[in-house]
Structures are given as structure tokens and as C-alpha cells.
Design an enzyme around this catalytic site. Structure first.
Site, short mmCIF file in Angstrom:
data_model
loop_
_atom_site.label_atom_id
_atom_site.label_comp_id
_atom_site.label_asym_id
_atom_site.label_seq_id
_atom_site.Cartn_x
_atom_site.Cartn_y
_atom_site.Cartn_z
N GLU A 205 0.91 -1.10 0.00
CA GLU A 205 0.00 0.00 0.00
C GLU A 205 0.94 1.15 0.00
O GLU A 205 1.73 1.20 0.77
CB GLU A 205 -0.78 0.11 1.22
CG GLU A 205 -2.03 -0.41 1.19
CD GLU A 205 -3.19 0.24 0.87
OE1 GLU A 205 -3.50 1.34 1.20
OE2 GLU A 205 -3.81 -0.44 0.20
N CYS A 235 -7.11 3.45 3.10
CA CYS A 235 -5.95 3.92 2.37
C CYS A 235 -6.30 4.80 1.19
O CYS A 235 -5.46 5.54 0.69
CB CYS A 235 -5.10 2.74 1.90
SG CYS A 235 -5.99 1.55 0.86
#
Length: 410
Positions: A205, A235
Site C-alpha cells: 500500500e 488507504c
């Protein structure tokens, strides 16, 4: 670790090479999700205070779709791909083989998306024929326990195993050799450091550009929703808004109205039962890092300064642009880098059908869903099959005395 050894043995058995075996695993995987929707909802409520409808919208609806896409397309994705035609190479049958399995892979998921960011990569790893170790977050213990029970019940234990535990267990897992590691979020640097010891490839990520020439009410409503959904622990949430100085007060007022009017958020979030809570007290204390229901508004002189502000930082996972001006859209997209970008929308792009979803630079490498994730979890093996006659014809010039000028590679 015995679990790792079992997965290695499962890979060496070569049963995952069979497309039929992968499809059976994906069928059972689909049942794992569909048969237990209520249990998943209960686990979301217990760990995150997330209501059932939000859980369905963010994770439980999309995950079975990704599994079915993998199931429906495994044969097509695994078909060898011929290279583009070249007069020099045509006789050598240059081919990319897509049945080359990477091996045993590790998937680490964060607490904020404990189902989607664990099970979608798992579907991609299964369809690519790997064996997989799963490491869910210790911050969602109810969900982790449920996943451990369901994985052992529905999936072949020689192919998929789940490891529970916190930092010591994760540290021990990262000492093991894997053929690929998939992770998200703030553990990325730790994982990258550990993976470097084994030369393991890793998949890891967000700013909003707001132009005065936008639909102010709709833009503010979307940004408020995007910042507050899942308690801001996502995210893909917009982290900060870049807005021209002269437009700042107008847009802040629009953000305030969007919140107060309840269109994007309940008036009383504490008693509504509709708002996901911060996962634990430690994460509540660290909210000055913005991974929560906090939106920063950054005034800038103009679009050039906004672009420079973003480019001075690590590449984001997503960039959001709010404008009705085509030139503004083009300028931002042409002069920034990000894993993905959305115009006049937030977050929804991650589930767009047939589209890649992943990061770039600090926000990650590789992709998470569909054919793009299949390619991430597959070794694309370059092969040539050269007939002997080329040695005395087109390739004869490679021998001494060299006549390289006679060879045109492309």
C-alpha cells in the site's frame, strides 16, 4: 515454521498447476464468503463498530465479484501470449508463458479493510496457482478468528494457511523465504526491509485538487463521505484538500454544510450505530497522522503550487480532482504520479470492472484485482523455440567472422 513447510510441500506437489484444481478452490472460496455474510457483518461490528450496510458496500459486495471474475477468466488469463510480429523473430515462436507459478506467497492485510484486502489478493494468488500464507491484522481479532475458522473449513490446507499473532509472529513470518509478498499500509517499510534479505518482490500500500470551477456542493459532499467512511481508516480516503486561497472559505463552508446537514454523516454519530469507530485507543492517540476522520485543507496560490506540493511528497495511492475544466484535469493528470486518479469522485475507482488497482513508488507496486493481479502473482516466462534452419540463415552472421550488419533484430 511448519505451516510454511506445508505450503512449500503443497506447491511442490504440483497440484496447483492444474486449472481445474484452481477453479475448484475458487468455487469453495466463493462459498466461504457467500455462506457467511452474517458472520462477517457481526465481526465487523465487533472489531470496528462498522454497521452491516457499510460493511456490504465497502467489502462484502465487491469480494465475491472479484472471486467470480477470477473463476470465469482463469483459462483465458493463463493462455500463452505470442510476441508481436517481427520478421527476425517470427520463426523462433517467441512466447510468454503464463502458467509459470511464483511459488509460496505471503499476503498481509491491514485492519481497516480486513476482508477485501485479504481475500481479493488471495483470489488472485489462487487463480495464479500459488500456495498462500495469510497474515490478518491483530487489531481485528474477531475477524481474524472467523477467517482462520473459515479458511481451514473451505480451502485446501496444503494451499492456503492463516497465521494469527501480533508483531513477534509477523516478524518471525517475515524471516521466512517467500516468492512474493503482498501487503498494505504502514507496515510496508518493515516488510520491504525484511523482504530485501530474500530479494522478494513486494506489493504494498491522498490529495484532492479542488478547482473553483467545480460543483461545490457535490464535491464537498463526496469529500466528506470519503474522509469519514470507515472512520477515515481507509488507504484511499482523501487526506487533504488543495484549494486556491480565494476559494478556501467558500469550500470550507461547503464541507461544513455537507457534514451538518447529515447527507454524508449522521448528525449524532456516537449513538446512530452507523459510524465505524477508531480501531483502538493507540490508534486514537496517533490520529495526528491523519489516518482517521480528520481532513486537512491546504490553501495554495494556484494550480502550479498545488501540483508542486503533491510532487514534493511520496507518490500517493490516489489523486482526486474536482473540476469541470478540461484543462485543469489534463494538467493535473499530466504532471503528477499516483497509483490511480479520479475526477469528480472518490474511492469508487478501486472496484471499477476490468481496471487495474495498485500503487506506484511509495504507495506500492503491482496490482490487487483481476487479470492485473493474476499477472502480479504469475511469473511471465519469456520462451523461444528456435528451428535449426535459422542457424544457417538469419542467425548465421553471429558467428566469427562477424557479419552483424546483416542482422536486424527488430
Amino acid at each position: 515454521m511448519q505451516i510454511h513447510e506445508r505450503l512449500r510441500s503443497g506447491f511442490c506437489s504440483e497440484k496447483t498447476k492444474l486449472i481445474t484444481f484452481r477453479k475448484v478452490q475458487l468455487l469453495w472460496f466463493g462459498h466461504l464468503v457467500q455462506d457467511n455474510i452474517k458472520l462477517f457483518k457481526d465481526a465487523f461490528a465487533a472489531d470496528l463498530g462498522r454497521c452491516g450496510e457499510e460493511a456490504k458496500f465497502l467489502e462484502l459486495n465487491g469480494t465475491p465479484i472479484k472471486i467470480k471474475i477470477a473463476l470465469d477468466n482463469v483459462e483465458k488469463w493463463a493462455v500463452p501470449e505470442k510476441s508481436p510480429f517481427s520478421l527476425f523473430w517470427w520463426g523462433m515462436s517467441s512466447t510468454i508463458r503464463k502458467k509459470e507459478l511464483k511459488g509460496t506467497v505471503l499476503i498481509i492485510s491491514p485492519f481497516n479493510y480486513p476482508v477485501y484486502l485479504l481475500l481479493c489478493p488471495l483470489a488472485s494468488a489462487i487463480v495464479a496457482g500459488n500456495t498462500i500464507m495469510l497474515k490478518p491484522s491483530e487489531l481485528t481479532p474477531t475477524m481474524t478468528s472467523l477467517l482462520a475458522e473459515l479458511v481451514s473449513k473451505y480451502l485446501d490446507p496444503d494451499v492456503v494457511q492463516l497465521v494469527n499473532g501480533s508483531v513477534p509472529e509477523t516478524t518471525r513470518v517475515l524471516e521466512l523465504p517467500f516468492d512474493h509478498i503482498r501487503c498494505n499500509g504502514h507496515v510496508a517499510q518493515i516488510v520491504m526491509t525484511a523482504a530485501a534479505h530474500h530479494l522478494t518482490p513486494v506489493t504494498l500500500e491522498n490529495p484532492c485538487f479542488v478547482d473553483p470551477n467545480c460543483d461545490v456542493k457535490v464535491s464537498a459532499k463526496q469529500i466528506v463521505w470519503g474522509r469519514l467512511v470507515n472512520g477515515g481508516q481507509l488507504c484511499l480516503c482523501p487526506d487533504y484538500v488543495l484549494v486556491p486561497e480565494g476559494f478556501q472559505d467558500t469550500f470550507v463552508e461547503a464541507l461544513t454544510d455537507a457534514y451538518i446537514q447529515g447527507a454524508a454523516h449522521p448528525t449524532d454519530p456516537y449513538t446512530s450505530g452507523l459510524v465505524t469507530r477508531i480501531v483502538n485507543e493507540r490508534h486514537m492517540v496517533r490520529l495526528k497522522e491523519l489516518f482517521g476522520p480528520i481532513l486537512a485543507v491546504v490553501p495554495v496560490k494556484d494550480l502550479d503550487e498545488a501540483i508542486a506540493f503533491v510532487n514534493a511528497r511520496d507518490n500517493p495511492l490516489a489523486i482526486y480532482i474536482f473540476t469541470q475544466n478540461t484543462n485543469v484535469k489534463k494538467k493535473v493528470l499530466d504532471n503528477t504520479q499516483s497509483g490511480s486518479a479520479s475526477v469528480n469522485e472518490v474511492i469508487m475507482h478501486c472496484q471499477a470492472y476490468g481496471m487495474p488497482f495498485g500503487g506506484i513508488g511509495a504507495s506500492g507496486t503491482g496490482y490487487m484485482t483481476g487479470k492485473y493481479a493474476f499477472d502480479t502473482f504469475t511469473h511471465l516466462r519469456n520462451t523461444v523455440d528456435n528451428p535449426y534452419w535459422t542457424d544457417s540463415t538469419v542467425l548465421s552472421a553471429r558467428y566469427t567472422p562477424y557479419k552483424i550488419s546483416r542482422i536486424r533484430i527488430l
